[in-house]
Design a protein around this motif. Sequence first.
Motif, short mmCIF file in Angstrom:
data_model
loop_
_atom_site.label_atom_id
_atom_site.label_comp_id
_atom_site.label_asym_id
_atom_site.label_seq_id
_atom_site.Cartn_x
_atom_site.Cartn_y
_atom_site.Cartn_z
N SER A 123 41.47 13.22 82.60
CA SER A 123 41.94 14.32 81.75
C SER A 123 41.00 15.52 81.82
CB SER A 123 42.10 13.85 80.31
OG SER A 123 40.87 13.34 79.82
N VAL A 124 40.89 16.11 82.99
CA VAL A 124 40.08 17.32 83.13
C VAL A 124 40.90 18.53 82.70
CG1 VAL A 124 38.64 16.40 84.97
CG2 VAL A 124 40.77 17.60 85.55
N ASP A 125 40.21 19.60 82.33
CA ASP A 125 40.85 20.88 82.04
C ASP A 125 40.89 21.65 83.35
OD1 ASP A 125 41.64 23.40 81.26
OD2 ASP A 125 39.99 23.73 79.85
N THR A 126 42.08 21.80 83.92
CA THR A 126 42.16 22.39 85.26
C THR A 126 41.87 23.88 85.28
OG1 THR A 126 44.56 22.75 85.12
CG2 THR A 126 43.80 20.63 85.98
N GLU A 127 41.67 24.49 84.10
CA GLU A 127 41.19 25.87 84.06
C GLU A 127 39.76 25.94 83.54
OE1 GLU A 127 44.56 25.52 82.23
OE2 GLU A 127 45.06 25.36 84.35
N GLY A 128 39.15 24.78 83.33
CA GLY A 128 37.83 24.73 82.71
C GLY A 128 36.69 24.80 83.69
N SER A 129 35.49 24.80 83.15
CA SER A 129 34.28 24.91 83.95
C SER A 129 33.91 23.58 84.59
CB SER A 129 33.11 25.40 83.09
OG SER A 129 32.77 24.41 82.14
N LEU A 130 33.08 23.65 85.61
CA LEU A 130 32.59 22.44 86.27
C LEU A 130 31.84 21.56 85.28
CD1 LEU A 130 32.01 20.88 88.95
CD2 LEU A 130 29.92 22.23 89.12
N GLU A 131 31.01 22.15 84.45
CA GLU A 131 30.22 21.39 83.49
C GLU A 131 31.09 20.60 82.53
OE1 GLU A 131 26.74 22.19 80.09
OE2 GLU A 131 27.74 23.86 81.10
N ALA A 132 32.14 21.24 82.00
CA ALA A 132 33.03 20.55 81.06
C ALA A 132 33.77 19.41 81.73
CB ALA A 132 34.01 21.55 80.45
N ASN A 133 34.23 19.62 82.95
CA ASN A 133 35.01 18.59 83.64
C ASN A 133 34.14 17.45 84.15
OD1 ASN A 133 37.40 19.85 83.09
ND2 ASN A 133 37.51 20.92 85.04
N LEU A 134 32.87 17.76 84.46
CA LEU A 134 31.95 16.68 84.84
C LEU A 134 31.84 15.66 83.71
CD1 LEU A 134 28.92 18.44 86.59
CD2 LEU A 134 30.42 16.71 87.54
N ALA A 135 31.85 16.12 82.49
CA ALA A 135 31.77 15.21 81.34
C ALA A 135 32.99 14.29 81.29
CB ALA A 135 31.65 16.02 80.05
N GLN A 136 34.16 14.82 81.66
CA GLN A 136 35.37 14.01 81.65
C GLN A 136 35.36 12.96 82.76
OE1 GLN A 136 37.76 14.04 79.25
NE2 GLN A 136 36.37 15.48 78.24
N VAL A 137 34.90 13.36 83.94
CA VAL A 137 34.80 12.40 85.04
C VAL A 137 33.78 11.32 84.71
CG1 VAL A 137 34.23 12.11 87.49
CG2 VAL A 137 35.50 14.13 86.74
N ARG A 138 32.67 11.74 84.14
CA ARG A 138 31.65 10.77 83.74
C ARG A 138 32.20 9.78 82.73
NH1 ARG A 138 25.72 12.14 80.93
NH2 ARG A 138 25.10 9.95 80.65
N LYS A 139 32.93 10.27 81.75
CA LYS A 139 33.51 9.40 80.73
C LYS A 139 34.47 8.39 81.35
CE LYS A 139 36.27 9.58 76.48
NZ LYS A 139 36.97 10.50 75.52
N ALA A 140 35.31 8.85 82.28
CA ALA A 140 36.27 7.95 82.92
C ALA A 140 35.56 6.86 83.72
CB ALA A 140 37.20 8.75 83.82
N LEU A 141 34.48 7.24 84.41
CA LEU A 141 33.74 6.26 85.20
C LEU A 141 32.98 5.28 84.30
CD1 LEU A 141 32.42 8.50 88.12
CD2 LEU A 141 34.17 6.72 88.26
N GLU A 142 32.43 5.77 83.23
CA GLU A 142 31.72 4.87 82.30
C GLU A 142 32.68 3.90 81.64
OE1 GLU A 142 27.85 7.61 81.07
OE2 GLU A 142 29.65 7.66 79.81
N ASN A 143 33.88 4.34 81.34
CA ASN A 143 34.88 3.43 80.78
C ASN A 143 35.24 2.34 81.79
OD1 ASN A 143 35.03 4.77 78.35
ND2 ASN A 143 36.81 6.00 78.91
N ALA A 144 35.40 2.74 83.04
CA ALA A 144 35.72 1.77 84.09
C ALA A 144 34.57 0.76 84.25
CB ALA A 144 35.99 2.48 85.41
N ALA A 145 33.34 1.27 84.23
CA ALA A 145 32.19 0.38 84.37
C ALA A 145 32.10 -0.58 83.19
CB ALA A 145 30.91 1.22 84.47
N PHE A 146 32.43 -0.12 81.99
CA PHE A 146 32.37 -0.98 80.80
C PHE A 146 33.31 -2.17 80.95
CE2 PHE A 146 33.95 -2.22 76.60
CZ PHE A 146 32.75 -2.48 75.93
N PHE A 147 34.47 -1.94 81.55
CA PHE A 147 35.45 -3.01 81.75
C PHE A 147 35.30 -3.66 83.12
CE2 PHE A 147 37.54 -0.41 78.48
CZ PHE A 147 37.81 -1.39 77.54
#
Length: 326
Positions: A123-147
């Motif tokens: 769920s990245v913001d396709t008009e958003g900054s790299l910094e903001a979207n990095l947080a979303q990618v990080r969250k998705a990967l951390e969720n995957a790692a948790f499971f």
Amino acid sequence: MPQSERLPPSSAAPVPAPTPEPGAVTRLVRSIRGLPLAERWWGPGCAGLPGWFQAESAPTTDATPRFQELYARARRGEPVLPAEANRHLYLLVKGMLGDELFGYLEDNQLRLEQRGLETCAVSVDTEGSLEANLAQVRKALENAAFFRRSVVLVGHSKGAVESLSALAMYPHLRACVRAVVALQAPYGGSPVAHDLMASPEMRRVVDIALPLLFYGVSRSVEDLSYPRRMEFVRRHPYPVEIPTVSLATSRDSRRSLLWPVAHYMRERYGLASDGLVATVDAEIPGSRVVRLDDLDHAQAALMGIPGLAPHHPGDLTEAMVALALE
């Protein structure tokens, strides 16, 4: 009625109706009309910058022949994915303005699901900054790692840059990533983004257009300029130990909707490009590279007109994923 009995004219002037505020499109058009002639802001542009990172990065391997084999089989409906493909979660990351484009990455994701693979759009913001979207990618990967899920990242354009950047910045995320598929990523930067931000007048247009027309920020364009990418990549080089395939394409054909921009880059800089990204900037360090000279930047993620689009997004994605898992 006698002249003397007529009522004197009213001294009160009529109140004019309030003028409506101009809309976003009107303001953008006014700004564009106010630009000076091209020769007054032309400048050096980004000459000499495309591909800047290749001399200081790990070499790539040409995987185009193998891709062509896999793609031909996928077009015929033959199975190309290895048995292990079903064990992974496929995270798809959209590029800039992806939410504004009908059908964007839908066929790519649908094909993977048709092959029985589990997918999820980050769920990245396709008009958003790299910094903001990095947080979303990080969250998705951390969720995957948790499971305890193994992940294959599939990103297009700026979405691929955000996927690569998350792995470069956060080493703890790499353990859960089986492979990365980077489709037309402006890893080194984008000549279009650079030129838009390098000219004060054109930057003024971007500052107006993105916030008002797309609810975004001009920084999302600036993040892809060469100075920004140089600063980031040198601080956070991409980890070459992750199996990665990158798609680097070009198309200089009048049948492409992006031909005017591709022609601009070829005429001004002598660059082969897909209309938004120079081919040399899409070759991720240490990756296996697929080089195609008949695909523009939209055709890898959007269904084209039959007969005009040289590659089918679903077949292309399936072949790229198969290549990444070899």
